[in-house]
Scaffold this motif. Sequence first.
Motif, PDB file in Angstrom:
ATOM      1  N   GLU A  49      50.340  31.369  -6.665  1.00 60.59           N
ATOM      2  CA  GLU A  49      51.386  31.916  -6.589  1.00 60.59           C
ATOM      3  C   GLU A  49      52.495  31.180  -6.091  1.00 60.59           C
ATOM      4  O   GLU A  49      52.397  30.418  -5.341  1.00 60.59           O
ATOM      5  CB  GLU A  49      51.164  33.260  -5.457  1.00 60.59           C
ATOM      6  CG  GLU A  49      49.749  34.251  -6.081  1.00 60.59           C
ATOM      7  CD  GLU A  49      49.376  34.979  -4.816  1.00 60.59           C
ATOM      8  OE1 GLU A  49      50.351  35.812  -4.103  1.00 60.59           O
ATOM      9  OE2 GLU A  49      48.295  35.057  -4.437  1.00 60.59           O
ATOM     10  N   LYS A  50      53.843  31.693  -6.228  1.00 58.59           N
ATOM     11  CA  LYS A  50      54.690  30.978  -5.505  1.00 58.59           C
ATOM     12  C   LYS A  50      56.091  31.956  -5.149  1.00 58.59           C
ATOM     13  O   LYS A  50      56.272  32.944  -5.770  1.00 58.59           O
ATOM     14  CB  LYS A  50      55.577  30.168  -6.666  1.00 58.59           C
ATOM     15  CG  LYS A  50      55.068  28.721  -6.708  1.00 58.59           C
ATOM     16  CD  LYS A  50      55.170  27.784  -5.680  1.00 58.59           C
ATOM     17  CE  LYS A  50      54.569  26.302  -5.937  1.00 58.59           C
ATOM     18  NZ  LYS A  50      55.065  25.651  -4.724  1.00 58.59           N
ATOM     19  N   ASN A  51      56.315  31.962  -4.029  1.00 55.72           N
ATOM     20  CA  ASN A  51      57.639  32.520  -3.610  1.00 55.72           C
ATOM     21  C   ASN A  51      58.681  31.692  -3.112  1.00 55.72           C
ATOM     22  O   ASN A  51      58.763  31.172  -1.747  1.00 55.72           O
ATOM     23  CB  ASN A  51      57.030  33.373  -2.284  1.00 55.72           C
ATOM     24  CG  ASN A  51      58.104  34.262  -1.814  1.00 55.72           C
ATOM     25  OD1 ASN A  51      59.141  34.072  -1.823  1.00 55.72           O
ATOM     26  ND2 ASN A  51      57.682  35.094  -1.057  1.00 55.72           N
ATOM     27  N   PRO A  52      59.547  31.404  -3.875  1.00 51.23           N
ATOM     28  CA  PRO A  52      60.826  30.263  -3.499  1.00 51.23           C
ATOM     29  C   PRO A  52      61.626  30.647  -2.429  1.00 51.23           C
ATOM     30  O   PRO A  52      62.124  29.822  -1.809  1.00 51.23           O
ATOM     31  CB  PRO A  52      61.435  30.541  -5.078  1.00 51.23           C
ATOM     32  CG  PRO A  52      61.039  31.600  -5.750  1.00 51.23           C
ATOM     33  CD  PRO A  52      59.523  31.862  -5.303  1.00 51.23           C
ATOM     34  N   GLY A  53      61.638  32.058  -2.090  1.00 46.93           N
ATOM     35  CA  GLY A  53      62.416  32.279  -1.229  1.00 46.93           C
ATOM     36  C   GLY A  53      61.556  31.677   0.449  1.00 46.93           C
ATOM     37  O   GLY A  53      62.488  31.932   1.274  1.00 46.93           O
ATOM     38  N   LEU A  54      60.362  31.833   0.439  1.00 51.64           N
ATOM     39  CA  LEU A  54      59.707  31.341   1.613  1.00 51.64           C
ATOM     40  C   LEU A  54      59.132  29.939   1.563  1.00 51.64           C
ATOM     41  O   LEU A  54      59.192  29.407   2.444  1.00 51.64           O
ATOM     42  CB  LEU A  54      58.673  32.604   1.598  1.00 51.64           C
ATOM     43  CG  LEU A  54      57.441  32.570   2.799  1.00 51.64           C
ATOM     44  CD1 LEU A  54      58.732  32.929   4.118  1.00 51.64           C
ATOM     45  CD2 LEU A  54      56.689  33.696   2.713  1.00 51.64           C
ATOM     46  N   GLN A  55      58.776  29.579   0.592  1.00 48.24           N
ATOM     47  CA  GLN A  55      58.000  28.375   0.455  1.00 48.24           C
ATOM     48  C   GLN A  55      59.037  27.174   0.018  1.00 48.24           C
ATOM     49  O   GLN A  55      59.430  26.692  -0.586  1.00 48.24           O
ATOM     50  CB  GLN A  55      57.056  28.274  -1.102  1.00 48.24           C
ATOM     51  CG  GLN A  55      55.853  29.223  -0.722  1.00 48.24           C
ATOM     52  CD  GLN A  55      54.755  29.296  -1.798  1.00 48.24           C
ATOM     53  OE1 GLN A  55      54.896  30.267  -2.574  1.00 48.24           O
ATOM     54  NE2 GLN A  55      54.145  28.239  -1.815  1.00 48.24           N
ATOM     55  N   ARG A  56      59.558  26.960   1.278  1.00 46.27           N
ATOM     56  CA  ARG A  56      60.563  25.843   1.468  1.00 46.27           C
ATOM     57  C   ARG A  56      60.251  24.937   2.627  1.00 46.27           C
ATOM     58  O   ARG A  56      59.417  25.516   3.541  1.00 46.27           O
ATOM     59  CB  ARG A  56      61.997  26.667   1.694  1.00 46.27           C
ATOM     60  CG  ARG A  56      62.252  27.617   0.528  1.00 46.27           C
ATOM     61  CD  ARG A  56      63.581  28.351   1.143  1.00 46.27           C
ATOM     62  NE  ARG A  56      64.782  27.653   0.480  1.00 46.27           N
ATOM     63  CZ  ARG A  56      65.974  28.506   0.413  1.00 46.27           C
ATOM     64  NH1 ARG A  56      66.040  29.737   0.956  1.00 46.27           N
ATOM     65  NH2 ARG A  56      66.914  27.842  -0.164  1.00 46.27           N
ATOM     66  N   GLN A  57      61.284  24.132   2.815  1.00 43.93           N
ATOM     67  CA  GLN A  57      61.387  23.364   4.181  1.00 43.93           C
ATOM     68  C   GLN A  57      62.381  23.982   4.976  1.00 43.93           C
ATOM     69  O   GLN A  57      63.328  24.075   4.397  1.00 43.93           O
ATOM     70  CB  GLN A  57      61.337  21.927   3.803  1.00 43.93           C
ATOM     71  CG  GLN A  57      61.521  21.034   4.882  1.00 43.93           C
ATOM     72  CD  GLN A  57      61.914  19.629   4.759  1.00 43.93           C
ATOM     73  OE1 GLN A  57      61.927  19.206   3.411  1.00 43.93           O
ATOM     74  NE2 GLN A  57      61.871  18.794   5.757  1.00 43.93           N
TER      75      GLN A  57
ATOM     76  N   LEU B 165      56.617  24.717   4.557  1.00 41.76           N
ATOM     77  CA  LEU B 165      55.930  25.947   3.656  1.00 41.76           C
ATOM     78  C   LEU B 165      55.830  25.576   2.115  1.00 41.76           C
ATOM     79  O   LEU B 165      55.856  26.473   1.249  1.00 41.76           O
ATOM     80  CB  LEU B 165      56.464  27.240   3.914  1.00 41.76           C
ATOM     81  CG  LEU B 165      56.485  27.698   5.467  1.00 41.76           C
ATOM     82  CD1 LEU B 165      57.027  28.971   5.564  1.00 41.76           C
ATOM     83  CD2 LEU B 165      54.916  27.611   6.015  1.00 41.76           C
ATOM     84  N   THR B 166      56.092  24.325   1.656  1.00 38.98           N
ATOM     85  CA  THR B 166      56.232  23.914   0.255  1.00 38.98           C
ATOM     86  C   THR B 166      54.766  24.017  -0.562  1.00 38.98           C
ATOM     87  O   THR B 166      54.770  23.845  -1.665  1.00 38.98           O
ATOM     88  CB  THR B 166      56.846  22.758  -0.099  1.00 38.98           C
ATOM     89  OG1 THR B 166      56.272  21.685   0.624  1.00 38.98           O
ATOM     90  CG2 THR B 166      58.500  22.996   0.531  1.00 38.98           C
ATOM     91  N   GLY B 167      53.635  24.396   0.275  1.00 33.74           N
ATOM     92  CA  GLY B 167      52.509  24.202  -0.416  1.00 33.74           C
ATOM     93  C   GLY B 167      52.034  25.360  -1.011  1.00 33.74           C
ATOM     94  O   GLY B 167      52.909  26.264  -1.219  1.00 33.74           O
ATOM     95  N   ASN B 168      51.198  25.358  -2.145  1.00 37.38           N
ATOM     96  CA  ASN B 168      51.033  26.397  -2.726  1.00 37.38           C
ATOM     97  C   ASN B 168      50.342  27.807  -2.047  1.00 37.38           C
ATOM     98  O   ASN B 168      49.732  27.387  -0.988  1.00 37.38           O
ATOM     99  CB  ASN B 168      49.639  26.239  -3.826  1.00 37.38           C
ATOM    100  CG  ASN B 168      50.388  25.468  -4.916  1.00 37.38           C
ATOM    101  OD1 ASN B 168      51.470  25.288  -5.449  1.00 37.38           O
ATOM    102  ND2 ASN B 168      49.531  24.527  -5.573  1.00 37.38           N
ATOM    103  N   MET B 169      50.811  28.918  -2.409  1.00 38.92           N
ATOM    104  CA  MET B 169      50.374  30.101  -2.014  1.00 38.92           C
ATOM    105  C   MET B 169      49.085  30.765  -2.626  1.00 38.92           C
ATOM    106  O   MET B 169      49.096  30.719  -3.798  1.00 38.92           O
ATOM    107  CB  MET B 169      51.488  31.363  -1.933  1.00 38.92           C
ATOM    108  CG  MET B 169      50.969  32.308  -1.176  1.00 38.92           C
ATOM    109  SD  MET B 169      52.183  33.920  -1.287  1.00 38.92           S
ATOM    110  CE  MET B 169      53.436  33.060  -0.212  1.00 38.92           C
ATOM    111  N   GLU B 170      47.845  30.596  -1.773  1.00 36.70           N
ATOM    112  CA  GLU B 170      46.689  31.136  -2.602  1.00 36.70           C
ATOM    113  C   GLU B 170      46.127  32.339  -1.786  1.00 36.70           C
ATOM    114  O   GLU B 170      46.093  32.226  -0.422  1.00 36.70           O
ATOM    115  CB  GLU B 170      45.897  30.139  -2.231  1.00 36.70           C
ATOM    116  CG  GLU B 170      45.940  28.963  -3.617  1.00 36.70           C
ATOM    117  CD  GLU B 170      45.105  27.993  -3.868  1.00 36.70           C
ATOM    118  OE1 GLU B 170      43.820  28.163  -3.204  1.00 36.70           O
ATOM    119  OE2 GLU B 170      45.647  27.001  -3.959  1.00 36.70           O
ATOM    120  N   LYS B 171      46.312  33.731  -2.222  1.00 35.79           N
ATOM    121  CA  LYS B 171      45.836  34.788  -1.728  1.00 35.79           C
ATOM    122  C   LYS B 171      46.579  34.994  -0.363  1.00 35.79           C
ATOM    123  O   LYS B 171      46.201  35.437   0.466  1.00 35.79           O
ATOM    124  CB  LYS B 171      44.456  34.662  -1.131  1.00 35.79           C
ATOM    125  CG  LYS B 171      43.399  34.493  -2.416  1.00 35.79           C
ATOM    126  CD  LYS B 171      41.951  34.608  -1.925  1.00 35.79           C
ATOM    127  CE  LYS B 171      40.928  34.024  -3.020  1.00 35.79           C
ATOM    128  NZ  LYS B 171      39.586  33.878  -2.754  1.00 35.79           N
TER     129      LYS B 171
END
Length: 144
Positions: A25-33, A56-62
């Motif tokens: 999963e990706k959440n571009p609004g959250l998964q940033r530096q 927080l640029t790592g992959n989101m899993e579950k």
Amino acid sequence: MKKILLSFFAILLLGTVIRCSSVPEKNPGLQRQWMLVSFDAFSKDELIKNKAEINLTGNMEKGKIKGKANMGCNSIFFTSGFKNGGKIKISGVGSTLKACQNMDLENAFIQKFDKMNHYSVDGHFLTLSDNSGNSMKFVAADWD
């Protein structure tokens, strides 16, 4: 008729494989530096000087992201679980063990970071807070 049935089952099987794939999963609004700009009594200049950040640029899993942080000296690692309603659970906080001259920021961050249990993203700002009124405010590193 056999060709039609064979084609139908091939398409059905391909659709099932695509839906069941383990694409993270990706959440571009959250998964940033995110650069820390407000925390405790530390000045913004002090935070910038130490290049205080979480990544927080790592992959989101579950719903969980394995993240990294730096407060000027040691590498800090953690797992963050983001839930609906602005809830966050930070666990597994650890760091390398280098001895550095100024460890005040790093020690304060590590002491309070895993107690943060709420988050909000407002434009290019991320705010983490706990039930005691403590908060950390970050700005997206890729924001101009």
